[in-house]
Design an enzyme around this catalytic site. Structure first.
Site, mmCIF file in Angstrom:
data_model
loop_
_atom_site.group_PDB
_atom_site.id
_atom_site.type_symbol
_atom_site.label_atom_id
_atom_site.label_comp_id
_atom_site.label_asym_id
_atom_site.label_seq_id
_atom_site.Cartn_x
_atom_site.Cartn_y
_atom_site.Cartn_z
ATOM 1 N N HIS A 21 0.844 -1.207 0.000
ATOM 2 C CA HIS A 21 0.000 0.000 0.000
ATOM 3 C C HIS A 21 0.878 1.255 0.000
ATOM 4 O O HIS A 21 0.696 2.157 -0.831
ATOM 5 C CB HIS A 21 -0.906 -0.015 1.232
ATOM 6 C CG HIS A 21 -1.740 1.210 1.401
ATOM 7 N ND1 HIS A 21 -3.046 1.294 0.988
ATOM 8 C CD2 HIS A 21 -1.444 2.432 1.939
ATOM 9 C CE1 HIS A 21 -3.527 2.495 1.253
ATOM 10 N NE2 HIS A 21 -2.572 3.209 1.844
ATOM 11 N N GLU A 22 1.828 1.293 0.929
ATOM 12 C CA GLU A 22 2.707 2.462 1.022
ATOM 13 C C GLU A 22 3.625 2.566 -0.193
ATOM 14 O O GLU A 22 3.984 3.670 -0.610
ATOM 15 C CB GLU A 22 3.527 2.400 2.313
ATOM 16 C CG GLU A 22 2.705 2.394 3.594
ATOM 17 C CD GLU A 22 1.759 3.570 3.709
ATOM 18 O OE1 GLU A 22 2.047 4.636 3.121
ATOM 19 O OE2 GLU A 22 0.715 3.432 4.371
ATOM 20 N N HIS A 25 1.930 4.634 -2.798
ATOM 21 C CA HIS A 25 2.121 6.072 -2.558
ATOM 22 C C HIS A 25 3.528 6.510 -2.976
ATOM 23 O O HIS A 25 3.702 7.537 -3.646
ATOM 24 C CB HIS A 25 1.941 6.390 -1.065
ATOM 25 C CG HIS A 25 0.538 6.261 -0.567
ATOM 26 N ND1 HIS A 25 -0.538 6.835 -1.195
ATOM 27 C CD2 HIS A 25 0.030 5.625 0.537
ATOM 28 C CE1 HIS A 25 -1.653 6.578 -0.508
ATOM 29 N NE2 HIS A 25 -1.326 5.835 0.542
#
Length: 460
Positions: A21-22, A25
């Site tokens: 998920h990170e 980003h």
């Protein structure tokens, strides 16, 4: 050992999904030219870190294992100080609103892509699942009144093909959430294709927690109760039971499958039962007295102390495995099915959340880290396919949760930027601060509720 497996399965599942998920980003931020100061798996105090690359980005592991973050160069951060001229263009708030939205949306999008890849891989590999053949249907149940009968194999629900038990459960849950009737097409051994309809009212009244199909009167079809290996020294051997015996009835009560036999024996410790069986084409009645044994506890040990429960056992194997099918697809079809699965699961999650808010679905369905860890351990012990399916589902849940329009979550930031697009100016800083506090309070409330539900499940 079970606890260690559970913890490891939980850490691997959640750790990998948070990291990916990170990473979403991070990669889009770098693609947009934004300087990344820190990539952290975990929240709170940094316990280990190393710096890499031209920007000397700090890659860190932090103390609290739930969550993670990507810290970008941001003039709103009090620790930023005066920016060097070369860094002005790489500061987050100086990016266009569309770039900021892309960076924020990349995290949940990464979760959805991970789930699609996992499901596609599983579909290509082939997933072995119980077929959609129905077992005994309880009289006066919603399924019986709709016309479903034992031995029916469900082929479609509301026009959507069904082959496995998982697909059958999914389609009926969809119908329940949509408050629509379930038009079921079945193949019946003696009469070919038949139609049955479960009314919308029966589905709408369902509690979505637990065995949804069982509440409708639909149970999984299992093989006839044929005995397998007879263990030495047990009640089955003393009674003269043999491998291959088909159990027809116990005390004149018909036995439809192995589950019925086991439940009847467990309820009868020390009681002599008249077992009607078929051996080599002949029907025989044999008296069997199950041995009384202490029931095993939840951790697999013997229950002890005041109020300990005894159950009846005869030490014989019995056929329980249902009809299994392998659901497999080619690469392109698998990716398509994976994408549809992710979409359908996301929509169902949102519908469930909506019904929780309106009170139509119990808040008991909110689960927290303890329940997730328990499921992680259970699926890991079953096998790799089950564990990867669990990870894919949790990845979707993380994506959906992060897109909720709650300040402090990705969805809250996307809401801010959407308002900026509509009004042509950023949200006032004071409004943003108040929204952040409200969002944090709401998030903490949800976490407390989730942990409370987890503890209740452990105690029950």
């Amino acid at each position: 050992m079970t606890l260690i497996t559970t913890l490891l399965a939980f850490i691997v599942a959640l750790g990998s999904l948070v990291t990916l998920h990170e990473l979403g980003h991070y990669l889009v931020a770098r693609l947009c030219g934004v300087k990344v100061l820190r990539f952290s798996v975990g929240m709170g105090k940094v316990v280990y870190s190393r710096k890499f690359g031209k920007d000397q980005t700090e890659w860190a592991i932090s103390a609290l294992p739930l969550g993670g973050y990507v810290k970008m160069l941001d003039s709103r951060d009090p620790d930023t100080g005066v920016l060097a001229e070369a860094d002005l263009a790489r500061e987050f708030t100086r990016q266009s609103v569309w770039r900021r939205m892309a960076i924020i949306a990349a995290g949940p999008l990464a979760n959805f892509l991970v789930a699609i890849v996992l499901y596609a891989g599983l579909f290509m590999h082939g997933i072995e699942e119980p077929s959609s053949r129905i077992g005994p249907v309880a009289e006066q149940s919603s399924a019986y009144l709709a016309g479903l009968r034992s031995g029916d194999t469900v082929q479609a629900v509301n026009g959507r093909p069904v082959a496995s038990w998982t697909e059958l459960r999914w389609e009926l849950m969809q119908a329940a959430l949509d408050k629509q009737a379930a038009r079921i097409e079945v193949r019946r051994p003696d009469r070919g294709v038949q139609q049955a309809t479960i009314p919308a009212a029966s589905l709408a009244a369902l509690d979505m927690e637990g065995d949804v199909l069982g509440k409708l009167g639909i149970v999984l079809a299992r093989p006839a109760p044929v005995l397998g290996k007879i263990m030495p020294g047990g009640a089955a051997e003393r009674a003269g039971l043999q491998s291959g015996d088909l159990i027809l009835a116990i005390d004149a009560q018909p036995m439809t499958d192995g589950i019925a036999v086991i439940e009847t024996l467990m309820r009868s410790p020390g009681k002599t039962l008249q077992v009607l069986l078929r051996r080599h084409g002949q029907d025989l009645t044999v008296p069997v007295t199950p041995d009384a044994e202490a029931a095993k506890g939840a951790n697999g040990g013997q229950a002890s102390g005041q109020g300990a429960v005894t159950v009846g056992k005869i030490k014989a194997e019995i056929a329980l495995t249902p009809d299994m099918i392998v659901v497999a697809s080619g690469p392109f079809a698998a990716v398509g099915k994976g994408a549809v699965k992710v979409w359908d699961t996301s929509i169902m999650s949102l519908k469930m959340l909506g019904k929780m808010l309106t009170g139509e679905v119990s808040l008991k369905n909110v689960t927290g880290p303890i329940t997730i860890a328990d499921y992680a351990g259970q699926t890991a012990r079953v096998g790799l396919v089950s564990y990867l399916s669990f990870i894919a589902f949790i990845s979707i849940s993380l994506g959906v949760m992060n897109l909720l329009p709650i300040p402090v979550l990705d969805g809250g930031h996307l809401l801010y930027y959407s308002l900026e697009v509509l009004t042509g100016r950023p949200l006032p800083e004071r409004v943003g601060e108040i929204a952040q506090r409200l969002g944090l309070g709401l998030l903490l409330t949800l976490m407390v509720l989730a942990v409370f539900n987890d503890v209740l499940r452990l105690l029950n």
